[in-house]
Scaffold this active site. Structure first.
Site, mmCIF file in Angstrom:
data_model
loop_
_atom_site.group_PDB
_atom_site.id
_atom_site.type_symbol
_atom_site.label_atom_id
_atom_site.label_comp_id
_atom_site.label_asym_id
_atom_site.label_seq_id
_atom_site.Cartn_x
_atom_site.Cartn_y
_atom_site.Cartn_z
ATOM 1 N N SER A 175 27.518 17.013 -8.380
ATOM 2 C CA SER A 175 27.170 17.859 -7.232
ATOM 3 C C SER A 175 27.314 19.303 -7.692
ATOM 4 O O SER A 175 26.853 19.666 -8.778
ATOM 5 C CB SER A 175 28.088 17.508 -6.062
ATOM 6 O OG SER A 175 27.857 18.347 -4.960
ATOM 7 N N TYR A 189 19.033 24.181 -1.834
ATOM 8 C CA TYR A 189 19.818 23.495 -2.865
ATOM 9 C C TYR A 189 21.070 22.806 -2.305
ATOM 10 O O TYR A 189 21.309 21.621 -2.567
ATOM 11 C CB TYR A 189 20.209 24.540 -3.915
ATOM 12 C CG TYR A 189 21.062 24.050 -5.049
ATOM 13 C CD1 TYR A 189 20.564 23.146 -5.986
ATOM 14 C CD2 TYR A 189 22.366 24.519 -5.211
ATOM 15 C CE1 TYR A 189 21.346 22.722 -7.053
ATOM 16 C CE2 TYR A 189 23.150 24.103 -6.275
ATOM 17 C CZ TYR A 189 22.641 23.204 -7.189
ATOM 18 O OH TYR A 189 23.416 22.781 -8.243
ATOM 19 N N LYS A 193 23.020 18.768 -2.498
ATOM 20 C CA LYS A 193 24.293 18.506 -3.182
ATOM 21 C C LYS A 193 25.347 17.966 -2.209
ATOM 22 O O LYS A 193 26.189 17.157 -2.564
ATOM 23 C CB LYS A 193 24.790 19.783 -3.867
ATOM 24 C CG LYS A 193 23.900 20.218 -5.028
ATOM 25 C CD LYS A 193 23.952 19.177 -6.145
ATOM 26 C CE LYS A 193 23.087 19.511 -7.320
ATOM 27 N NZ LYS A 193 23.156 18.508 -8.388
HETATM 28 N N1 NDP Z 1 24.245 25.064 -14.323
HETATM 29 C C1 NDP Z 1 24.927 25.245 -13.224
HETATM 30 O O1 NDP Z 1 25.312 26.379 -12.897
HETATM 31 C C2 NDP Z 1 25.294 24.088 -12.377
HETATM 32 C C3 NDP Z 1 24.552 22.917 -12.389
HETATM 33 N N2 NDP Z 1 24.900 21.886 -11.556
HETATM 34 C C4 NDP Z 1 24.110 20.660 -11.545
HETATM 35 O O2 NDP Z 1 24.207 20.028 -12.805
HETATM 36 C C5 NDP Z 1 22.996 19.337 -13.099
HETATM 37 C C6 NDP Z 1 22.474 19.787 -14.449
HETATM 38 O O3 NDP Z 1 22.250 21.170 -14.414
HETATM 39 P P1 NDP Z 1 21.905 22.029 -15.705
HETATM 40 O O4 NDP Z 1 22.556 21.428 -16.869
HETATM 41 O O5 NDP Z 1 22.160 23.434 -15.349
HETATM 42 O O6 NDP Z 1 20.323 21.813 -15.734
HETATM 43 P P2 NDP Z 1 19.233 21.900 -16.895
HETATM 44 O O7 NDP Z 1 18.015 22.434 -16.236
HETATM 45 O O8 NDP Z 1 19.747 22.608 -18.089
HETATM 46 O O9 NDP Z 1 18.995 20.356 -17.244
HETATM 47 C C7 NDP Z 1 18.462 19.507 -16.291
HETATM 48 C C8 NDP Z 1 18.240 18.142 -16.897
HETATM 49 O O10 NDP Z 1 17.735 17.247 -15.903
HETATM 50 C C9 NDP Z 1 16.500 16.700 -16.339
HETATM 51 N N3 NDP Z 1 15.667 16.477 -15.164
HETATM 52 C C10 NDP Z 1 15.313 17.380 -14.216
HETATM 53 N N4 NDP Z 1 14.528 16.814 -13.288
HETATM 54 C C11 NDP Z 1 14.376 15.515 -13.654
HETATM 55 C C12 NDP Z 1 13.673 14.417 -13.105
HETATM 56 N N5 NDP Z 1 12.958 14.534 -11.992
HETATM 57 N N6 NDP Z 1 13.736 13.215 -13.736
HETATM 58 C C13 NDP Z 1 14.452 13.082 -14.872
HETATM 59 N N7 NDP Z 1 15.142 14.083 -15.435
HETATM 60 C C14 NDP Z 1 15.094 15.288 -14.842
HETATM 61 C C15 NDP Z 1 15.948 17.749 -17.300
HETATM 62 O O11 NDP Z 1 15.006 17.243 -18.233
HETATM 63 P P3 NDP Z 1 13.403 17.257 -17.940
HETATM 64 O O12 NDP Z 1 13.090 18.562 -17.283
HETATM 65 O O13 NDP Z 1 12.785 17.077 -19.282
HETATM 66 O O14 NDP Z 1 13.157 16.085 -17.052
HETATM 67 C C16 NDP Z 1 17.221 18.154 -18.017
HETATM 68 O O15 NDP Z 1 17.576 17.191 -18.971
HETATM 69 C C17 NDP Z 1 22.044 19.637 -11.944
HETATM 70 O O16 NDP Z 1 22.113 18.570 -11.035
HETATM 71 C C18 NDP Z 1 22.626 20.898 -11.326
HETATM 72 O O17 NDP Z 1 22.318 21.000 -9.979
HETATM 73 C C19 NDP Z 1 25.979 21.966 -10.728
HETATM 74 C C20 NDP Z 1 26.739 23.091 -10.691
HETATM 75 C C21 NDP Z 1 26.471 24.244 -11.513
HETATM 76 C C1 VSD Z 2 40.446 28.457 -1.160
HETATM 77 C C2 VSD Z 2 39.020 28.747 -1.165
HETATM 78 C C3 VSD Z 2 38.438 29.144 -2.475
HETATM 79 C C4 VSD Z 2 37.034 29.575 -2.289
HETATM 80 C C5 VSD Z 2 36.333 29.861 -3.554
HETATM 81 C C6 VSD Z 2 34.902 30.094 -3.274
HETATM 82 C C7 VSD Z 2 34.083 30.258 -4.496
HETATM 83 C C8 VSD Z 2 32.620 30.273 -4.163
HETATM 84 C C9 VSD Z 2 31.746 30.338 -5.353
HETATM 85 C C10 VSD Z 2 30.566 29.438 -5.225
HETATM 86 C C11 VSD Z 2 29.781 29.353 -6.448
HETATM 87 C C12 VSD Z 2 28.585 28.461 -6.268
HETATM 88 C C13 VSD Z 2 28.110 27.962 -7.581
HETATM 89 C C14 VSD Z 2 26.871 27.151 -7.472
HETATM 90 C C15 VSD Z 2 26.508 26.632 -8.833
HETATM 91 C C16 VSD Z 2 25.250 25.884 -8.875
HETATM 92 O O1 VSD Z 2 25.211 24.755 -8.465
HETATM 93 C C17 VSD Z 2 24.027 26.507 -9.404
HETATM 94 N N1 VSD Z 2 24.288 27.577 -10.265
HETATM 95 C C18 VSD Z 2 23.189 25.488 -10.123
HETATM 96 O O2 VSD Z 2 22.377 26.019 -11.119
#
Ligand code: NDP
Ligand code: VSD
Length: 335
Positions: A175, A189, A193
């Site tokens: 998530s 988004y 999640k």
């Molecule tokens: N980076 C961040 O700040 C954060 C990310 N997340 C979550 O973590 C997960 C990964 O993020 P992140 O590493 O940044 O993403 P990336 O974009 O770097 O990687 C995403 C991956 O998912 C694959 N993918 C996307 N869509 C599909 C699909 N429909 N079917 C199959 N594969 C798919 C992509 O490959 P391809 O495109 O080739 O299919 C790739 O391998 C996500 O769910 C994101 O929401 C959560 C919190 C923070």
């Molecule tokens: C006691 C209470 C503490 C509160 C702390 C609050 C902090 C809030 C920050 C939120 C950051 C959101 C990141 C989303 C990341 C993400 O999913 C995307 N970047 C995906 O690409």
């Protein structure tokens, strides 16, 4: 009264008193023994790729699932560098996890035939988008739910029957902190999640007697290609608010979430803000250790107090950005 097929006893399915169940709910878990066989969706990039590498370092057999074949081949090479013995294999599957359930089911079946049953499914395929509600294309609300939510439901549905039969398994959902709080810019988004949490809680209650443990991870901003893409459209407000939690490296996220999934912890959080958020938003989520339960009870009031300050500062960021924009607009008109 119902007749129990396992212990040949007449028994009441509601079980004994609430107090007794309170203690039983927190029974200690058995770790998933290595070598395990994880399937990582989104394993070709970012967090998913780091998770695959972390598992490989622990001797696992890996299946990487994503759409783009060239990215998969590149990731396979990187994962293979983390091998600890020469029996390990990395398999790649190119499939869209969010579109056609039959197709997802059939490729997962094929790969289970090659590598044996999947004992850990990592649902990491996903995508993010930030923008102001009225500026987000309507289609985007649907695509977010498809990729981030249905893209986790389909692979899970495809592996669960075998896990149940084997009485063993781990399901990990990635998530986000944006799946614990709704923030400016994340109207498309965040709901996708939050949805994973509802799925995970329901699934965990169904799966616990089968020794299958569900983990939901809530990472903060993580330095990945996905984040770089998201940053291209990120409103100023979203950027300033997200900075509270800072940016983490995918390797660090991977270490924490893999450990939590192997241990069978329901909640997996990263960093001090992540810890506070998880304690604060625990709600009716399953508790996996007595220490975790006690920490939640003791810290709830304190963390809510801290949260009120954070919320105040977020509102103030939003208000200031609005004033700044309006002043800029007025200045433009005067010119
Ligand atoms: N980076 C961040 O700040 C954060 C990310 N997340 C979550 O973590 C997960 C990964 O993020 P992140 O590493 O940044 O993403 P990336 O974009 O770097 O990687 C995403 C991956 O998912 C694959 N993918 C996307 N869509 C599909 C699909 N429909 N079917 C199959 N594969 C798919 C992509 O490959 P391809 O495109 O080739 O299919 C790739 O391998 C996500 O769910 C994101 O929401 C959560 C919190 C923070
Ligand atoms: C006691 C209470 C503490 C509160 C702390 C609050 C902090 C809030 C920050 C939120 C950051 C959101 C990141 C989303 C990341 C993400 O999913 C995307 N970047 C995906 O690409």
């Amino acid at each position: 009264m119902t007749y129990c097929i396992y212990c040949n006893l007449d028994f009441d399915p509601r079980g004994p008193s609430l107090v007794f169940n309170f203690l039983k709910g927190m029974t200690l878990l058995s770790h998933l023994p290595p070598p395990f066989n994880p399937q990582v969706t989104g394993g070709s990039s970012g967090i998913g790729k780091s998770i695959a590498m972390e598992c490989y370092r622990q001797g696992a057999f890996i299946t990487l699932v994503a759409r783009d074949e060239s990215k998969l081949v590149q990731a396979k090479k990187e994962v293979e560098k983390c091998a600890i013995n020469d029996k390990q294999v990395v398999l790649c599957i190119s499939v869209d996890v969010s579109k056609d359930y039959r197709q997802v089911e059939s490729v997962i079946k094929q790969c289970q035939e090659k590598l044996g049953p999947v004992d850990m499914l990592v649902n990491c395929a996903g995508t993010s988008f930030s923008g102001k509600f009225e500026e987000v294309e309507v289609e985007r609300f649907r695509s977010m739910m498809e990729v981030n939510y249905l893209g986790s439901v389909y692979p899970t549905r495809a592996v669960i029957t075998t896990m149940k039969e084997r009485r063993m398994g781990r399901i990990l959902f990635i998530s986000s902190q944006a799946g614990q709080i709704g923030l400016f810019g994340y109207t498309a988004y965040s709901p996708s999640k939050f949805a994973l949490r509802g799925l995970a809680e329901s699934l965990q209650m169904e799966m616990k007697p089968y020794n299958i443990y569900v983990t939901v991870a809530y990472p903060p901003d993580t330095d990945t290609p996905g984040l770089a893409e998201e940053n291209r459209t990120k409103p100023l407000e979203t950027r300033l608010i997200s900075e509270t939690s800072g940016v983490t490296q995918p390797e660090q996220v991977a270490k924490i979430v893999v450990k939590d999934a192997v241990q069978g912890n329901f909640n997996s959080s990263v960093g001090p803000d992540g810890y506070m958020l998880s304690a604060l938003t625990c709600g009716m989520s399953p508790v996996t250790s007595i220490t975790e339960g006690l920490q939640q009870i003791v810290t709830m009031g304190l963390f809510r107090t801290i949260a009120l300050f954070y919320l105040g500062s977020f509102d103030s960021i939003v208000r200031r950005c609005m004033i700044q924009r309006e002043q800029a607009k007025a200045a433009d008109k005067r010119e």
